[in-house]
Design a protein around this motif. Sequence first.
Motif, PDB file in Angstrom:
ATOM      1  N   GLU A 178       1.038  -1.262   0.048  1.00 23.06           N
ATOM      2  CA  GLU A 178      -0.078   0.237  -0.087  1.00 23.06           C
ATOM      3  C   GLU A 178       0.805   1.151   0.136  1.00 23.06           C
ATOM      4  O   GLU A 178       0.440   2.206  -0.649  1.00 23.06           O
ATOM      5  CB  GLU A 178      -0.858   0.030   1.156  1.00 23.06           C
ATOM      6  CG  GLU A 178      -1.852  -1.114   0.998  1.00 23.06           C
ATOM      7  CD  GLU A 178      -3.221  -1.033   2.178  1.00 23.06           C
ATOM      8  OE1 GLU A 178      -2.855  -0.387   3.045  1.00 23.06           O
ATOM      9  OE2 GLU A 178      -4.186  -1.430   1.956  1.00 23.06           O
ATOM     10  N   ALA A 179       1.997   1.273   0.642  1.00 22.65           N
ATOM     11  CA  ALA A 179       2.746   2.498   0.927  1.00 22.65           C
ATOM     12  C   ALA A 179       3.440   2.544  -0.663  1.00 22.65           C
ATOM     13  O   ALA A 179       3.697   3.692  -1.331  1.00 22.65           O
ATOM     14  CB  ALA A 179       3.815   1.984   1.718  1.00 22.65           C
ATOM     15  N   GLY A 180       3.725   1.555  -1.351  1.00 22.29           N
ATOM     16  CA  GLY A 180       4.713   1.483  -2.656  1.00 22.29           C
ATOM     17  C   GLY A 180       3.438   1.967  -3.570  1.00 22.29           C
ATOM     18  O   GLY A 180       3.639   3.017  -4.576  1.00 22.29           O
ATOM     19  N   MET A 181       2.339   1.619  -3.697  1.00 19.59           N
ATOM     20  CA  MET A 181       1.346   1.936  -4.711  1.00 19.59           C
ATOM     21  C   MET A 181       1.026   3.601  -4.285  1.00 19.59           C
ATOM     22  O   MET A 181       0.497   4.235  -5.449  1.00 19.59           O
ATOM     23  CB  MET A 181       0.089   0.839  -4.536  1.00 19.59           C
ATOM     24  CG  MET A 181       0.376  -0.511  -4.843  1.00 19.59           C
ATOM     25  SD  MET A 181       1.055  -0.378  -6.766  1.00 19.59           S
ATOM     26  CE  MET A 181      -0.327  -0.199  -7.871  1.00 19.59           C
ATOM     27  N   ALA A 182       0.870   3.964  -3.167  1.00 17.56           N
ATOM     28  CA  ALA A 182       0.384   5.265  -2.806  1.00 17.56           C
ATOM     29  C   ALA A 182       1.420   6.132  -3.357  1.00 17.56           C
ATOM     30  O   ALA A 182       1.273   7.310  -3.923  1.00 17.56           O
ATOM     31  CB  ALA A 182       0.130   5.384  -1.279  1.00 17.56           C
ATOM     32  N   LEU A 189       8.349   8.033  -7.450  1.00 21.85           N
ATOM     33  CA  LEU A 189       8.810   6.714  -7.825  1.00 21.85           C
ATOM     34  C   LEU A 189       9.878   6.169  -7.190  1.00 21.85           C
ATOM     35  O   LEU A 189       9.973   4.834  -7.185  1.00 21.85           O
ATOM     36  CB  LEU A 189       8.927   6.831  -9.468  1.00 21.85           C
ATOM     37  CG  LEU A 189       7.822   7.558 -10.050  1.00 21.85           C
ATOM     38  CD1 LEU A 189       8.409   7.539 -11.582  1.00 21.85           C
ATOM     39  CD2 LEU A 189       6.687   6.326 -10.025  1.00 21.85           C
ATOM     40  N   SER A 190      10.778   6.910  -6.767  1.00 19.31           N
ATOM     41  CA  SER A 190      11.938   6.223  -5.822  1.00 19.31           C
ATOM     42  C   SER A 190      11.435   5.472  -4.726  1.00 19.31           C
ATOM     43  O   SER A 190      11.864   4.153  -4.327  1.00 19.31           O
ATOM     44  CB  SER A 190      12.991   7.297  -5.459  1.00 19.31           C
ATOM     45  OG  SER A 190      13.696   7.701  -6.548  1.00 19.31           O
ATOM     46  N   MET A 191      10.690   6.190  -3.979  1.00 22.58           N
ATOM     47  CA  MET A 191      10.144   5.324  -2.659  1.00 22.58           C
ATOM     48  C   MET A 191       8.938   4.277  -3.189  1.00 22.58           C
ATOM     49  O   MET A 191       9.251   3.194  -2.472  1.00 22.58           O
ATOM     50  CB  MET A 191       9.276   6.476  -1.817  1.00 22.58           C
ATOM     51  CG  MET A 191      10.243   7.254  -1.183  1.00 22.58           C
ATOM     52  SD  MET A 191       9.499   8.322   0.258  1.00 22.58           S
ATOM     53  CE  MET A 191       8.763   9.652  -0.719  1.00 22.58           C
ATOM     54  N   ALA A 192       8.242   4.539  -4.173  1.00 26.70           N
ATOM     55  CA  ALA A 192       7.480   3.320  -4.841  1.00 26.70           C
ATOM     56  C   ALA A 192       8.547   1.931  -5.124  1.00 26.70           C
ATOM     57  O   ALA A 192       8.181   0.865  -4.689  1.00 26.70           O
ATOM     58  CB  ALA A 192       6.826   3.834  -6.006  1.00 26.70           C
ATOM     59  N   ASN A 255      14.592   2.607 -15.330  1.00 27.46           N
ATOM     60  CA  ASN A 255      14.272   4.001 -15.390  1.00 27.46           C
ATOM     61  C   ASN A 255      15.673   4.781 -14.823  1.00 27.46           C
ATOM     62  O   ASN A 255      15.840   4.593 -13.544  1.00 27.46           O
ATOM     63  CB  ASN A 255      13.216   4.454 -14.879  1.00 27.46           C
ATOM     64  CG  ASN A 255      12.792   6.010 -15.102  1.00 27.46           C
ATOM     65  OD1 ASN A 255      13.552   6.457 -15.524  1.00 27.46           O
ATOM     66  ND2 ASN A 255      11.498   6.233 -15.121  1.00 27.46           N
ATOM     67  N   GLU A 256      16.508   5.186 -15.574  1.00 27.93           N
ATOM     68  CA  GLU A 256      17.529   5.886 -15.052  1.00 27.93           C
ATOM     69  C   GLU A 256      17.315   7.153 -13.953  1.00 27.93           C
ATOM     70  O   GLU A 256      18.157   7.409 -13.195  1.00 27.93           O
ATOM     71  CB  GLU A 256      18.760   6.329 -16.049  1.00 27.93           C
ATOM     72  CG  GLU A 256      19.139   5.280 -17.005  1.00 27.93           C
ATOM     73  CD  GLU A 256      20.227   5.809 -17.919  1.00 27.93           C
ATOM     74  OE1 GLU A 256      20.281   6.901 -18.192  1.00 27.93           O
ATOM     75  OE2 GLU A 256      20.757   4.725 -18.648  1.00 27.93           O
ATOM     76  N   SER A 257      16.110   7.595 -14.142  1.00 27.54           N
ATOM     77  CA  SER A 257      15.849   8.885 -13.308  1.00 27.54           C
ATOM     78  C   SER A 257      15.351   8.646 -12.188  1.00 27.54           C
ATOM     79  O   SER A 257      14.996   9.402 -11.249  1.00 27.54           O
ATOM     80  CB  SER A 257      14.647   9.689 -14.474  1.00 27.54           C
ATOM     81  OG  SER A 257      13.592   8.941 -14.340  1.00 27.54           O
ATOM     82  N   VAL A 258      15.125   7.151 -11.849  1.00 27.67           N
ATOM     83  CA  VAL A 258      14.422   6.611 -10.671  1.00 27.67           C
ATOM     84  C   VAL A 258      15.538   6.120  -9.814  1.00 27.67           C
ATOM     85  O   VAL A 258      16.335   5.300  -9.939  1.00 27.67           O
ATOM     86  CB  VAL A 258      13.454   5.499 -10.925  1.00 27.67           C
ATOM     87  CG1 VAL A 258      12.922   5.151  -9.549  1.00 27.67           C
ATOM     88  CG2 VAL A 258      12.537   6.122 -11.392  1.00 27.67           C
ATOM     89  N   GLU A 259      15.697   6.918  -8.505  1.00 30.01           N
ATOM     90  CA  GLU A 259      16.830   6.399  -7.593  1.00 30.01           C
ATOM     91  C   GLU A 259      16.299   5.281  -6.894  1.00 30.01           C
ATOM     92  O   GLU A 259      15.213   5.270  -6.436  1.00 30.01           O
ATOM     93  CB  GLU A 259      16.941   7.567  -6.514  1.00 30.01           C
ATOM     94  CG  GLU A 259      17.690   8.917  -7.006  1.00 30.01           C
ATOM     95  CD  GLU A 259      19.318   8.586  -7.240  1.00 30.01           C
ATOM     96  OE1 GLU A 259      19.846   7.758  -6.791  1.00 30.01           O
ATOM     97  OE2 GLU A 259      19.857   9.443  -8.388  1.00 30.01           O
ATOM     98  N   GLN A 260      17.070   4.205  -6.757  1.00 28.82           N
ATOM     99  CA  GLN A 260      16.791   3.002  -5.948  1.00 28.82           C
ATOM    100  C   GLN A 260      17.197   2.842  -4.672  1.00 28.82           C
ATOM    101  O   GLN A 260      17.682   1.998  -3.916  1.00 28.82           O
ATOM    102  CB  GLN A 260      17.650   1.710  -6.864  1.00 28.82           C
ATOM    103  CG  GLN A 260      16.977   1.649  -8.268  1.00 28.82           C
ATOM    104  CD  GLN A 260      17.642   0.442  -8.919  1.00 28.82           C
ATOM    105  OE1 GLN A 260      17.895  -0.475  -8.311  1.00 28.82           O
ATOM    106  NE2 GLN A 260      17.397   0.446 -10.412  1.00 28.82           N
ATOM    107  N   SER A 261      16.754   4.109  -4.023  1.00 28.47           N
ATOM    108  CA  SER A 261      17.027   4.235  -2.561  1.00 28.47           C
ATOM    109  C   SER A 261      16.086   5.370  -1.887  1.00 28.47           C
ATOM    110  O   SER A 261      15.228   6.080  -2.702  1.00 28.47           O
ATOM    111  CB  SER A 261      18.369   4.971  -2.120  1.00 28.47           C
ATOM    112  OG  SER A 261      18.807   6.037  -2.760  1.00 28.47           O
TER     113      SER A 261
END
Length: 316
Positions: A178-182, A189-192, A255-261
């Motif tokens: 639910e946190a990811g989808m919100a 998107l990074s948090m997702a 997606n290079e614009s999305v930080e994975q953290s």
Amino acid sequence: QDGDGLVLDGKAAQSIDVYAKRGDWQKCLEVAQAQGPAMLLKYATLHGSVLMNKNDFVGAARIFGTYGTDVSKRDHINLYRRLYATILAEQPGSSAKAVARSELKELRAMLVKAIAAFKAAGEAPATVEEFERVMWAATILAAQAVASQQGLKNSTAKLSIAALKSVGHMPADKAFYEAGMACRAAGKLSMAFVFLNRYLDITEAIEEGDSHTGLDNSDFVDTEIPFDFTIPDKGYLSDEERERVRDFVLELSMNESVEQSLPLHEIEAIFRDEDNAKHALLADAVNGDRGRRQLPAYASADGDVESVIRTAIAQI
């Protein structure tokens, strides 16, 4: 002799048993109430237990929230634990947010009564704190439902993240999903990516039958999001829905614009806002939500966590 006849004969205590055995709980509680608080609490507890055995957990919470909770026995306290765990784990149907808010209203009313009873009985502080944490989690989830209904995407995301602090009291896969989808809906998107990736890791642990977390916690080390939660027995979503999440996470990973953290400063700000709201509101909630009529029906601005929580309290 039936219950009515026993009442007329002055045998009220016997009549209560008769009403309970035949399932006439309205009459049972009505007569029990006339016999005093102890008798009422005894039969309200029995009625709630019967409802739970029928899987009507919301109905049981409504009974306990209306008539009170008996905390004199450990079995009863465990009954309330089972009840709150079940309601927090349930997946609402088509009218999801409205249903969720209704269920949380009943749960929260019961928790208010339980906390007051614990304090009056001098219960161990750890138990009081446990139920206070659960009540606050229910409040946050209700606020999340209100924000979603009002189309406040930023607030919904913030409250979904705030709910992760209570992940030990609800199914972990549900909470992170639910946190990811919100966050996805709010464009975060990074948090997702991080939250949905955590959701997928948990689902894999469910499949492997790992009841405790052996997950990589490196993404959450410097946050207030707990590691010490139990892996659920079964998954929140269907396999088909989970695969759609997996496809989205894979898409984000490329997606290079999305930080994975996680943006730690933003996470810290969300938890700080939630803590400020909690300190401002929790005491009044335990004491019956005094001033509720002055609370707003709608949040003042998207992203104002305390405003949304106040609105939720007003509506539940």
